[in-house]
Design an enzyme around this catalytic site. Sequence first.
Site, PDB file in Angstrom:
ATOM      1  N   CYS A 278      -1.672   4.864  -4.795  1.00 16.94           N
ATOM      2  CA  CYS A 278      -1.405   4.796  -3.356  1.00 16.94           C
ATOM      3  C   CYS A 278      -0.376   5.807  -2.841  1.00 16.94           C
ATOM      4  O   CYS A 278      -0.628   6.486  -1.830  1.00 16.94           O
ATOM      5  CB  CYS A 278      -0.964   3.395  -2.935  1.00 16.94           C
ATOM      6  SG  CYS A 278      -1.271   2.101  -4.115  1.00 16.94           S
ATOM      7  N   ARG A 307       0.169   1.635 -17.120  1.00 23.77           N
ATOM      8  CA  ARG A 307       1.079   0.514 -16.923  1.00 23.77           C
ATOM      9  C   ARG A 307       1.443  -0.072 -18.276  1.00 23.77           C
ATOM     10  O   ARG A 307       0.596  -0.187 -19.161  1.00 23.77           O
ATOM     11  CB  ARG A 307       0.439  -0.567 -16.044  1.00 23.77           C
ATOM     12  CG  ARG A 307       0.079  -0.080 -14.659  1.00 23.77           C
ATOM     13  CD  ARG A 307      -0.559  -1.164 -13.826  1.00 23.77           C
ATOM     14  NE  ARG A 307      -1.057  -0.634 -12.553  1.00 23.77           N
ATOM     15  CZ  ARG A 307      -1.744  -1.345 -11.661  1.00 23.77           C
ATOM     16  NH1 ARG A 307      -2.021  -2.611 -11.897  1.00 23.77           N
ATOM     17  NH2 ARG A 307      -2.157  -0.781 -10.540  1.00 23.77           N
ATOM     18  N   GLN A 325      -8.652   3.339 -12.036  1.00 17.61           N
ATOM     19  CA  GLN A 325      -8.931   2.466 -10.893  1.00 17.61           C
ATOM     20  C   GLN A 325      -9.919   3.137  -9.945  1.00 17.61           C
ATOM     21  O   GLN A 325      -9.815   4.342  -9.680  1.00 17.61           O
ATOM     22  CB  GLN A 325      -7.641   2.174 -10.118  1.00 17.61           C
ATOM     23  CG  GLN A 325      -6.744   1.148 -10.759  1.00 17.61           C
ATOM     24  CD  GLN A 325      -5.661   0.709  -9.803  1.00 17.61           C
ATOM     25  OE1 GLN A 325      -4.946   1.527  -9.232  1.00 17.61           O
ATOM     26  NE2 GLN A 325      -5.517  -0.590  -9.612  1.00 17.61           N
ATOM     27  N   ASP A 327     -10.068   3.372  -6.784  1.00 16.61           N
ATOM     28  CA  ASP A 327      -9.214   3.142  -5.622  1.00 16.61           C
ATOM     29  C   ASP A 327      -9.828   3.688  -4.346  1.00 16.61           C
ATOM     30  O   ASP A 327     -10.512   4.715  -4.365  1.00 16.61           O
ATOM     31  CB  ASP A 327      -7.869   3.842  -5.824  1.00 16.61           C
ATOM     32  CG  ASP A 327      -6.751   2.853  -6.092  1.00 16.61           C
ATOM     33  OD1 ASP A 327      -6.914   1.683  -5.742  1.00 16.61           O
ATOM     34  OD2 ASP A 327      -5.734   3.261  -6.655  1.00 16.61           O
ATOM     35  N   HIS A 329      -8.401   3.953  -0.042  1.00 15.32           N
ATOM     36  CA  HIS A 329      -7.444   3.584   0.999  1.00 15.32           C
ATOM     37  C   HIS A 329      -8.039   3.929   2.353  1.00 15.32           C
ATOM     38  O   HIS A 329      -8.641   4.986   2.522  1.00 15.32           O
ATOM     39  CB  HIS A 329      -6.112   4.308   0.801  1.00 15.32           C
ATOM     40  CG  HIS A 329      -5.388   3.851  -0.419  1.00 15.32           C
ATOM     41  ND1 HIS A 329      -5.437   4.531  -1.610  1.00 15.32           N
ATOM     42  CD2 HIS A 329      -4.620   2.751  -0.636  1.00 15.32           C
ATOM     43  CE1 HIS A 329      -4.727   3.874  -2.514  1.00 15.32           C
ATOM     44  NE2 HIS A 329      -4.220   2.799  -1.955  1.00 15.32           N
ATOM     45  N   LYS A 409      -4.788 -10.555   2.080  1.00 19.03           N
ATOM     46  CA  LYS A 409      -5.849  -9.919   1.283  1.00 19.03           C
ATOM     47  C   LYS A 409      -7.030 -10.852   1.080  1.00 19.03           C
ATOM     48  O   LYS A 409      -6.929 -12.074   1.244  1.00 19.03           O
ATOM     49  CB  LYS A 409      -5.307  -9.504  -0.081  1.00 19.03           C
ATOM     50  CG  LYS A 409      -4.883 -10.687  -0.954  1.00 19.03           C
ATOM     51  CD  LYS A 409      -4.490 -10.235  -2.361  1.00 19.03           C
ATOM     52  CE  LYS A 409      -4.058 -11.433  -3.207  1.00 19.03           C
ATOM     53  NZ  LYS A 409      -3.845 -11.059  -4.631  1.00 19.03           N
ATOM     54  N   HIS A 455      -5.644  -1.194   1.139  1.00 21.95           N
ATOM     55  CA  HIS A 455      -5.990  -0.849  -0.241  1.00 21.95           C
ATOM     56  C   HIS A 455      -7.317  -1.525  -0.564  1.00 21.95           C
ATOM     57  O   HIS A 455      -7.532  -2.682  -0.195  1.00 21.95           O
ATOM     58  CB  HIS A 455      -4.959  -1.390  -1.236  1.00 21.95           C
ATOM     59  CG  HIS A 455      -3.560  -0.962  -0.997  1.00 21.95           C
ATOM     60  ND1 HIS A 455      -2.996   0.130  -1.605  1.00 21.95           N
ATOM     61  CD2 HIS A 455      -2.580  -1.510  -0.230  1.00 21.95           C
ATOM     62  CE1 HIS A 455      -1.734   0.239  -1.231  1.00 21.95           C
ATOM     63  NE2 HIS A 455      -1.457  -0.740  -0.396  1.00 21.95           N
TER      64      HIS A 455
END
Length: 582
Positions: A278, A307, A325, A327, A329, A409, A455
């Site tokens: 992000c 991570r 990921q 991802d 946005h 969310k 997200h």
Amino acid sequence: MADALTREEKLYRIRHTTAHVMAEAVLQIFPEASIAIGPPVENGFYYDFQLPRSLKPEDLESIEEGMRTILAGKHPLTREVVGKERAREIFQNQPFKLELIDDLPEDVEVSTYTVDTFVDLCKGPHVESTAEIHPKAFKLLSIAGAYWRGDEKRPMLQRIYGTAWETPKELREHLNWLAEVEKRDHRKVGRELDLFSTHEEAGSGLVYWHPKGARIRGAIEDFWREEHRKGGYDMLYTPHVGKSWLWETSGHLDFYKDNMYSPMELDNAEYFAKPMNCPFHIMIYRTAKHSYRDLPLRWGELGTVYRYERSGVLHGLLRVRGFTQDDAHIFCTPDQVEAEILEVLQFSMNIWDAFGFQKIKAYLSTRPEKSVGDPADWDRATESLRKALEAEGMDYELDEGGGAFYGPKIDLKVQDALGREWQMTTIQFDFNLPERFDMTFVDRDGQEKRPYMVHRALLGSLERFFGVLIEHYGGAFPVWLSPLQVMVVPVAPAFNDYADKVAKRLFAEGYRVEADLSDNRMNAKIRSAQQQKVPYMLVVGEAEEQAGAVSPRTRTGERPGTMSLEDFETFLAGKVREKALL
């Protein structure tokens, strides 16, 4: 047991009591053992012990025999309310229980349950008597290590897992289900089909994609990118590391540092491997001044992140330290929010349908007590999520106050072929990062305002999704995803040239195909292809060569009948286009 209890409540009590019975049986074998905790869990129970020696699988049989003897006594379960001092006296030789007692608030009611000779610190509930537990409706399943209170700095205990049901028939059904789970285990199937590997000696929690696994990943990524292109998304590529300033600004170094890899020192500055994509997308947003006319911006990235996960929780592809990921946005104006959320939800559902997952449940999490952002923005965002779910006619559970501190969310959980739920898609508002990075756009009135930021991780991560996909299909992937879609099998070496010709033609059309030109017999080649779960085998011999034809067989044994090579190409194209299983 009261008739008013639901089935779930009955099973909870049966499993809770069975855990106590197991603890008594263990203490009969190991009187010097220290007992920790033994709760019911989904489909079963466990109990943790500190024992004088390591348990072996054969010990479970002895413990089961002891449990059946205890159950045969038809002992009542007796509850007693005791003070903390009395509890300390009862468990004076049990250090783990004493620690639990010391941690209890002074005003909490402390209770024990007694079954036969075994007394445990417990708030219940339990069955009224061991007579309510069928001696052939439970089974001890496995032994595992578990740190006391989940802390790797505390003692390692031995955990015994078991399962318990109302009837022997239910137990048999569950054991059959467990056998199917084991058969589909993505780690086992991954080895058998040569899809991926992990290497402890080279780094825990890091995945190596083998050629066949990489073919499937390539098909997933190609589909993902094309669908996003159609959905109005632009693709981004961002770095794998960023300076500490980035993570200080985003707040990750304040709230997430324990889950990040250690920093690297470069040019007198600290760099961190990215745990999320992000902030990088935000940096791209900040390179230009944006007008309301530019919005919405939909940006996607297959971004690899790192991570730190404790070694004890790493699990194949499902829990790793480095993963990619999917991802995306979305940056939009307040009046675009409803349309964008509905579109992203529909987009997510279409993707899951393409991968063969039809049973999907939604969970809507709303504002917690502590949050950032304007309450009016939270209300607008939450309402957009709710309206999207209702417009799609989706069942959803409401988790009041369960949202992250930075935004509400939707979580989507998909159900696999074995009925297990997997939390995958997240559609998450963020009122924190736009503020931290001072993101703005110029609205119609000429004033600078904050954009809404959403997200959206659809598959979650390619690694975890691949693990779920393997177990959902047991490795027998739909034709469009299969690492090898067609194996051409000549009936004898004399037809190797024709088999090779067929394979090359299909390869030129974009299919994943091989010809088995080994010295093995035809039936052995077919069996090998079936074991590798290849959707189609094309048997070719003299008749097929003369006619320019093939004789297809499926991995499940069906024979559609001889067809021309052109007709098979049309047939195969349809299966790929329809994303059919076979």
